[in-house]
Design a protein around this motif. Structure first.
Motif, mmCIF file in Angstrom:
data_model
loop_
_atom_site.group_PDB
_atom_site.id
_atom_site.type_symbol
_atom_site.label_atom_id
_atom_site.label_comp_id
_atom_site.label_asym_id
_atom_site.label_seq_id
_atom_site.Cartn_x
_atom_site.Cartn_y
_atom_site.Cartn_z
ATOM 1 N N SER A 524 -28.423 35.754 2.489
ATOM 2 C CA SER A 524 -29.203 35.730 1.258
ATOM 3 C C SER A 524 -28.897 36.930 0.378
ATOM 4 O O SER A 524 -28.910 36.830 -0.860
ATOM 5 N N LEU A 525 -28.605 38.079 1.008
ATOM 6 C CA LEU A 525 -28.301 39.276 0.214
ATOM 7 C C LEU A 525 -27.007 39.110 -0.571
ATOM 8 O O LEU A 525 -26.790 39.816 -1.563
ATOM 9 N N GLY A 526 -26.137 38.207 -0.131
ATOM 10 C CA GLY A 526 -24.904 37.965 -0.868
ATOM 11 C C GLY A 526 -25.125 37.368 -2.234
ATOM 12 O O GLY A 526 -24.213 37.369 -3.066
ATOM 13 N N ALA A 527 -26.319 36.851 -2.506
ATOM 14 C CA ALA A 527 -26.609 36.257 -3.822
ATOM 15 C C ALA A 527 -27.154 37.265 -4.812
ATOM 16 O O ALA A 527 -27.290 36.951 -5.998
ATOM 17 N N LEU A 528 -27.494 38.483 -4.355
ATOM 18 C CA LEU A 528 -28.066 39.481 -5.257
ATOM 19 C C LEU A 528 -27.015 39.980 -6.230
ATOM 20 O O LEU A 528 -25.829 40.101 -5.888
ATOM 21 N N PRO A 529 -27.412 40.319 -7.443
ATOM 22 C CA PRO A 529 -26.428 40.628 -8.491
ATOM 23 C C PRO A 529 -25.743 41.976 -8.339
ATOM 24 O O PRO A 529 -24.683 42.188 -8.926
ATOM 25 N N ASP A 530 -26.327 42.943 -7.635
ATOM 26 C CA ASP A 530 -25.649 44.232 -7.483
ATOM 27 C C ASP A 530 -25.905 44.783 -6.086
ATOM 28 O O ASP A 530 -26.586 44.169 -5.264
ATOM 29 N N ALA A 531 -25.337 45.956 -5.831
ATOM 30 C CA ALA A 531 -25.376 46.521 -4.478
ATOM 31 C C ALA A 531 -26.752 47.017 -4.087
ATOM 32 O O ALA A 531 -27.116 46.999 -2.911
ATOM 33 N N ASP A 532 -27.539 47.498 -5.049
ATOM 34 C CA ASP A 532 -28.864 48.023 -4.747
ATOM 35 C C ASP A 532 -29.840 46.872 -4.532
ATOM 36 O O ASP A 532 -29.923 45.946 -5.346
ATOM 37 N N LEU A 533 -30.586 46.929 -3.444
ATOM 38 C CA LEU A 533 -31.484 45.843 -3.100
ATOM 39 C C LEU A 533 -32.879 46.140 -3.641
ATOM 40 O O LEU A 533 -33.418 47.237 -3.406
ATOM 41 N N PRO A 534 -33.486 45.208 -4.342
ATOM 42 C CA PRO A 534 -34.835 45.450 -4.880
ATOM 43 C C PRO A 534 -35.868 45.515 -3.760
ATOM 44 O O PRO A 534 -35.692 44.937 -2.695
ATOM 45 N N THR A 535 -36.918 46.257 -3.994
ATOM 46 C CA THR A 535 -38.024 46.353 -3.028
ATOM 47 C C THR A 535 -39.302 45.923 -3.731
ATOM 48 O O THR A 535 -39.430 46.059 -4.951
ATOM 49 N N PRO A 536 -40.321 45.408 -3.008
ATOM 50 C CA PRO A 536 -40.336 45.179 -1.560
ATOM 51 C C PRO A 536 -39.418 44.031 -1.161
ATOM 52 O O PRO A 536 -39.024 43.231 -1.997
ATOM 53 N N PRO A 537 -39.074 43.929 0.140
ATOM 54 C CA PRO A 537 -38.067 42.945 0.566
ATOM 55 C C PRO A 537 -38.581 41.524 0.711
ATOM 56 O O PRO A 537 -37.773 40.621 0.901
ATOM 57 N N ALA A 538 -39.890 41.299 0.685
ATOM 58 C CA ALA A 538 -40.423 39.966 0.975
ATOM 59 C C ALA A 538 -39.793 38.864 0.129
ATOM 60 O O ALA A 538 -39.476 37.792 0.647
ATOM 61 N N PRO A 539 -39.583 39.050 -1.200
ATOM 62 C CA PRO A 539 -39.027 37.950 -1.999
ATOM 63 C C PRO A 539 -37.590 37.583 -1.657
ATOM 64 O O PRO A 539 -37.078 36.583 -2.152
ATOM 65 N N TRP A 540 -36.905 38.370 -0.818
ATOM 66 C CA TRP A 540 -35.508 38.061 -0.529
ATOM 67 C C TRP A 540 -35.359 36.745 0.227
ATOM 68 O O TRP A 540 -34.310 36.095 0.140
ATOM 69 N N LEU A 541 -36.365 36.364 0.982
ATOM 70 C CA LEU A 541 -36.338 35.099 1.710
ATOM 71 C C LEU A 541 -37.604 34.311 1.354
ATOM 72 O O LEU A 541 -38.623 34.433 2.047
ATOM 73 N N LEU A 561 -24.983 47.338 8.556
ATOM 74 C CA LEU A 561 -24.567 46.433 7.490
ATOM 75 C C LEU A 561 -25.324 46.700 6.196
ATOM 76 O O LEU A 561 -24.865 46.336 5.111
ATOM 77 N N VAL A 562 -26.482 47.308 6.301
ATOM 78 C CA VAL A 562 -27.265 47.725 5.139
ATOM 79 C C VAL A 562 -27.453 49.233 5.215
ATOM 80 O O VAL A 562 -27.819 49.764 6.270
ATOM 81 N N GLU A 563 -27.190 49.916 4.106
ATOM 82 C CA GLU A 563 -27.334 51.363 4.054
ATOM 83 C C GLU A 563 -28.753 51.723 3.619
ATOM 84 O O GLU A 563 -29.381 50.998 2.835
ATOM 85 N N VAL A 564 -29.239 52.839 4.120
ATOM 86 C CA VAL A 564 -30.558 53.337 3.746
ATOM 87 C C VAL A 564 -30.370 54.633 2.978
ATOM 88 O O VAL A 564 -29.708 55.559 3.448
ATOM 89 N N GLY A 565 -30.970 54.690 1.794
ATOM 90 C CA GLY A 565 -30.886 55.895 0.987
ATOM 91 C C GLY A 565 -32.254 56.439 0.679
ATOM 92 O O GLY A 565 -33.227 56.196 1.386
ATOM 93 N N LEU A 573 -26.053 47.539 -0.255
ATOM 94 C CA LEU A 573 -24.886 47.003 0.441
ATOM 95 C C LEU A 573 -23.635 47.642 -0.151
ATOM 96 O O LEU A 573 -23.494 47.694 -1.382
ATOM 97 N N SER A 574 -22.724 48.121 0.707
ATOM 98 C CA SER A 574 -21.443 48.607 0.194
ATOM 99 C C SER A 574 -20.638 47.426 -0.334
ATOM 100 O O SER A 574 -20.930 46.260 -0.046
ATOM 101 N N GLY A 575 -19.612 47.729 -1.114
ATOM 102 C CA GLY A 575 -18.866 46.672 -1.792
ATOM 103 C C GLY A 575 -18.268 45.643 -0.865
ATOM 104 O O GLY A 575 -18.417 44.429 -1.062
ATOM 105 N N LEU A 576 -17.566 46.085 0.199
ATOM 106 C CA LEU A 576 -16.902 45.140 1.087
ATOM 107 C C LEU A 576 -17.909 44.331 1.896
ATOM 108 O O LEU A 576 -17.713 43.128 2.120
#
Length: 598
Positions: A524-541, A561-565, A573-576
């Motif tokens: 599902s994260l592959g459909a997000l438009p950029d590398a930074d993931l929006p929070t909170p995570p609930a809407p991702w699924l 597979l997911v970086e924490v900053g 997510l990193s580019g690759l």
């Protein structure tokens, strides 16, 4: 040989041999040579120079010593041997330059020849190794830290001497070694092995009365000094001489030497940007025999160079572990974790146990493994570990060994392990890694393209090595040309595959190890438009419970597979990785969240 530490410290060059007279320079040079071709931190040099707390001017005084040594080496025709490399210095030593390295090679050759029953070759190699010694190791170098290292080297010399004497006795040269053994027994009166060799030599030379007298002398020494009777071998030799007039050589010959496993892969040609972690690993594992057993756990994302660092460190640590190095990749060729019982079976066979005698059960194998390496100085390298459960049965039970583990996960369950986490390389180090394979001229022709290429590889050494290999195989390509091919998201993972190295395949093993809910979230994260993931995570699924989504997210974090900053956007997510998630999204459904989360 340019450098000699097996005796008084000496340097040779320009047709002459020089003894370093300045005390501090002797300490600094000796410390660098003990870890030749590896970075020695300025703090380690200061600790060697001052037995107590170093002064506030320690760093400056270390620099002065290094500068003076560089001038001395340059005067001997050995310029550019001491290299500044954070956090300290490195002395570059070529093959055959250092007597300690030559000693190690000859000893290994002798052990291999003995294991193959080539007694003459074994005697020649071991005697050649002993001939390199000119006295006590590092004689005249005043440093508490170096005295410990010198004592360890002297102990190795004595052990090799005993090995050589065993070979000579097996060759029937009893009379030849009687005199030397008499001197050694007088010098080291509490070494039972020497006493046994002395008795065997006298008996084999036709002097049984003297052999019995040697036994009585040894017995008095042990009773007076230790309050103990001699060990079993000496008592058996006495009985054999009393019964038959001589030691029974076939029955009493020492058992064949324990197998010395050398299972490490080849030393990597280049290791870029990892001097700090390498120094930390070596400092933690350099002193074998520690209790509890030292363990270092290297973690980091796919392709960050964990295995390369571990293998380089293991090769650098080989002199501290003369009884061998065990190595195993615990991620099988099929992408499944290697069970610990299978790993133990391979290690037991490498340690000399015939395959038919390896027990079947995990507990029995673990017990026999711990017994086989007890008190032996063996380095155990466990690569690509999936879970602590794989590691725990493979940990030695007593001091003498060291353990180096790599994993994509942080193995927090390894109590007492020193953790080393690797991040991707920065642009400068990434370009340096590319240059190690291609040479600087090719990169200098397009510095901007080189930086772009490094960025498209996410600073991952695996991806960078693939890119360098592709450019090396296609000298007609420019750096910018390959960077242009990588710019296309749909082709980037295809381009990063060459000669058996494949970024996509490595990511696939991490993905396959995920639980179903975590795999669903990853796609599902592959459909997000950029590398930074929006929070909170609930809407991702949509439709999944928030707690289930958070658990799946933490599993992706654990799998690197997911970086924490930090900051408002905690996850990315990193580019690759993001490209791979998009591929999985395109190839698999994402509409069954409740069922996969259950």
């Amino acid at each position: 040989m340019r450098f000699r530490i097996l005796g008084p410290l000496e340097i040779s060059g320009a047709g002459r041999t020089l003894t370093v007279t300045a005390a501090r320079q002797r300490v600094v040079l000796s410390t660098l040579l003990l870890d030749a071709n590896c970075v020695v931190s300025a703090a380690q040099l200061a600790d060697a120079l001052w037995d107590h707390e170093p002064p506030t001017t320690a760093r400056g005084q270390v620099q002065i010593c290094v500068s003076a040594l560089r001038k001395t080496l340059a005067g001997l025709g050995l310029p550019d041997r001491i290299i500044t490399r954070p956090p300290g210095y490195l002395i570059a030593v070529s093959d055959g330059d250092l007597d300690l390295h030559y000693f190690d090679r000859l000893v290994l050759a002798g052990q291999q020849a003995l294991a193959e029953s080539r007694l003459d070759d074994a005697a020649e190699a071991l005697s050649g190794a002993l001939a390199l010694w000119r006295g006590a190791a590092l004689a005249g170098v005043e440093s508490q830290a170096l005295r410990v290292a010198a004592t360890r080297l002297d102990e190795r010399r004595l052990a090799v001497t005993e090995d050589w004497l065993d070979v000579e006795l097996q060759r029937g040269r009893h009379q030849h070694v009687v005199g030397e053994l008499r001197e050694l027994v007088a010098t080291y009166p509490l070494r039972e092995r020497l006493h046994a060799q002395h008795m065997r030599a006298l008996s084999g030379a036709g002097r049984p009365a003297e052999a019995l007298a040697a036994y009585r002398s040894a017995r008095r020494t042990f009773l007076d000094e230790l309050g103990l009777e001699p060990g079993g071998e000496l008592r058996r030799l006495e009985r054999a001489i009393l019964t038959d007039g001589r030691a029974d050589e076939p029955a009493e010959a020492p058992p064949p030497p324990a197998a010395v496993p050398r299972l490490l892969p080849a030393d990597p040609a280049e290791l870029t940007g990892r001097d700090g972690p390498l120094a930390l690993i070596r400092a933690t594992l350099a002193t074998s025999g520690a209790a509890p057993v030292p363990v270092v756990a290297i973690s980091g994302p796919v392709g960050v160079g964990k295995s390369t660092l571990a293998v380089r460190a293991a090769h650098a640590l080989a002199p501290a572990y003369p009884d061998g190095q065990l190595y195993l990749n615990l991620l099988g060729a099929d992408g499944r974790p290697v069970p610990p019982e299978a790993a133990l079976g391979r290690f037991l066979r490498a340690l000399g146990l015939p395959g038919a005698t390896v027990p079947a059960g995990l507990d029995e194998r673990a017990e026999l493994y711990r017994d086989r390496i007890a008190e032996r100085r063996v380095l155990v390298v466990l690569d690509d570990v999936t879970h602590e459960r794989q590691v725990l049965p493979l940990l030695p039970g007593t001091g003498g060994a060291g353990v180096l583990v790599t994993s994509r996960r942080r193995l927090a369950g390894l109590t007492g392990a020193r953790s080393v986490h690797l991040d991707p390389l920065g642009v400068e180090d990434s370009v340096r890694l590319l240059a190690s394979a291609l040479g600087w001229p090719r990169l200098a022709a397009d510095p901007a393209g080189s930086a772009v290429l490094a960025g498209l590889c996410d600073g991952l050494p695996l991806a960078l090595r693939i890119a360098a290999a592709r450019l090396a195989a296609r000298p007609h390509w420019t750096v910018a040309q390959l960077a242009g091919r990588l710019r296309h998201p749909s082709r980037r993972l295809d381009e990063l595959s060459f000669g058996g190295l494949d970024v996509r395949a490595r990511l696939a093993t991490s993905y396959a190890a995920l639980a179903p809910a975590a795999r669903l979230l990853f796609r599902s994260l592959g459909a997000l438009p950029d590398a930074d993931l929006p929070t909170p995570p609930a809407p991702w699924l949509p439709g999944a419970r928030e707690a289930d989504v958070e658990d799946a997210l933490e599993e992706l974090v654990d799998a690197q597979l997911v970086e924490v900053g930090v900051g408002p956007t905690r996850y990315r997510l990193s580019g690759l990785v993001r490209l791979y998630a998009a591929e999985r999204l395109a190839g698999e459904p994402t509409t069954h969240a409740p069922a996969e989360s259950a």
